[in-house]
Design an enzyme around this catalytic site. Sequence first.
Site, mmCIF file in Angstrom:
data_model
loop_
_atom_site.group_PDB
_atom_site.id
_atom_site.type_symbol
_atom_site.label_atom_id
_atom_site.label_comp_id
_atom_site.label_asym_id
_atom_site.label_seq_id
_atom_site.Cartn_x
_atom_site.Cartn_y
_atom_site.Cartn_z
ATOM 1 N N ARG A 171 0.751 -1.130 0.075
ATOM 2 C CA ARG A 171 -0.077 0.007 -0.145
ATOM 3 C C ARG A 171 0.859 1.240 -0.066
ATOM 4 N NH1 ARG A 171 -2.200 -3.478 4.083
ATOM 5 N NH2 ARG A 171 -4.234 -4.099 3.544
ATOM 6 N N LYS A 195 -2.040 -2.602 7.749
ATOM 7 C CA LYS A 195 -3.291 -1.961 8.578
ATOM 8 C C LYS A 195 -3.372 -2.517 10.163
ATOM 9 C CE LYS A 195 -6.375 -0.855 4.818
ATOM 10 N NZ LYS A 195 -7.722 -0.953 4.261
ATOM 11 N N HIS A 266 -2.207 2.399 -5.966
ATOM 12 C CA HIS A 266 -3.261 1.003 -5.723
ATOM 13 C C HIS A 266 -3.160 0.391 -7.068
ATOM 14 C CE1 HIS A 266 -5.007 -0.553 -2.182
ATOM 15 N NE2 HIS A 266 -5.803 -0.937 -2.666
ATOM 16 N N ARG A 269 -0.645 -2.283 -7.033
ATOM 17 C CA ARG A 269 -0.992 -3.482 -6.074
ATOM 18 C C ARG A 269 -2.054 -4.379 -6.627
ATOM 19 N NH1 ARG A 269 -1.298 -4.431 -0.331
ATOM 20 N NH2 ARG A 269 -3.475 -5.053 0.551
ATOM 21 N N HIS A 292 -3.888 -8.966 3.767
ATOM 22 C CA HIS A 292 -5.331 -8.935 3.784
ATOM 23 C C HIS A 292 -5.833 -9.896 4.985
ATOM 24 C CE1 HIS A 292 -6.345 -7.845 -0.758
ATOM 25 N NE2 HIS A 292 -6.070 -6.806 0.087
ATOM 26 N N TYR A 301 -9.458 -10.709 -6.974
ATOM 27 C CA TYR A 301 -8.251 -10.983 -7.756
ATOM 28 C C TYR A 301 -8.510 -12.092 -8.687
ATOM 29 C CZ TYR A 301 -6.486 -6.895 -5.481
ATOM 30 O OH TYR A 301 -6.290 -5.619 -4.912
#
Length: 321
Positions: A171, A195, A266, A269, A292, A301
Amino acid sequence: MEIQDLTWIRRYLTYLNVERGLSVNTRCSYERDLKKLQTFLHARTKNLEDCEGNDLFLFLLKEKKQGRSARTLARYLATIRGLFSFLILERLRLEDPTEYLSTPKLEQNLPYVLSENVMDKLLDSTLENQNRGNDSAEKSLDKEERKENRNLVFELRDHAILEILYSSGLRVSELAGLTLKDLTLETGYLRCQGKGNKERIVPLGEPAAQALQEYLKEARSQLLGQKTSGLLFLNFHGGRLTRQGIWEILKKWAKKKGVKENIYPHLMRHSFATHMLNHGADLRSVQEMLGHADISTTQIYTHVSRQHLVEVFRKAHPRAD
């Protein structure tokens, strides 16, 4: 009752920070949504303690009439559900007013990705400025040569940034926060804070590692100047790059390389994940590399990957049409 509502919201945000480890940006988003709900309830002489499901339904209906997307409404509802689950857990409320509210049906928007040919063009390592000066030699260069040398510094930095974004699927906030201590070039990996301050290890491809080595050897010290910093990537003044700054770097680089697609962090990514799956990577490994928490986030994806296979089939098979 307004003070009580604010107290409850603050307690919930503290819980999200301490117990759930959510990022500052996520908590700020939750706070904005909940304060908007609080304002709506107070206009109806209601509060978080006595509001009912119908009050929450009318709030969502009002937001929908104001043009909010289904995705935004779903986010509002998820935030509200989280708050009332917390209030019940803390025994501040006995019943859950969100119980019979349904989540808006979301259209699945597949992420746009770059083709591998476009990515190769974008990551072309041929640099325009090949006058590789150094700190001591720069003083003896004339004005034009100093300009070329400075341009080379930015080219080396910008090329390394693009290579890392594509090699590791980071990110933009993770890239901006990388430090020298996060690198282990000898074994080809780096460490990043994702995150919720969750740390993960991601591998580096050989082109990315080489671009990093060139940047560290020939460019970073010139950006740093007389300052000290542990950050990996630096701006013109030797400070931290912002998200906007990285976005601008990608735009300028794409224009210089003749890539007409809209390039943004992004997108790198998205392309990283899709190309990995296209070449046989398993979903769990891609999930881990992307950081994730839920594999369902990564699964989108696979749909992009299947779409690619369908396109290949239609172009190649003699009886596809």
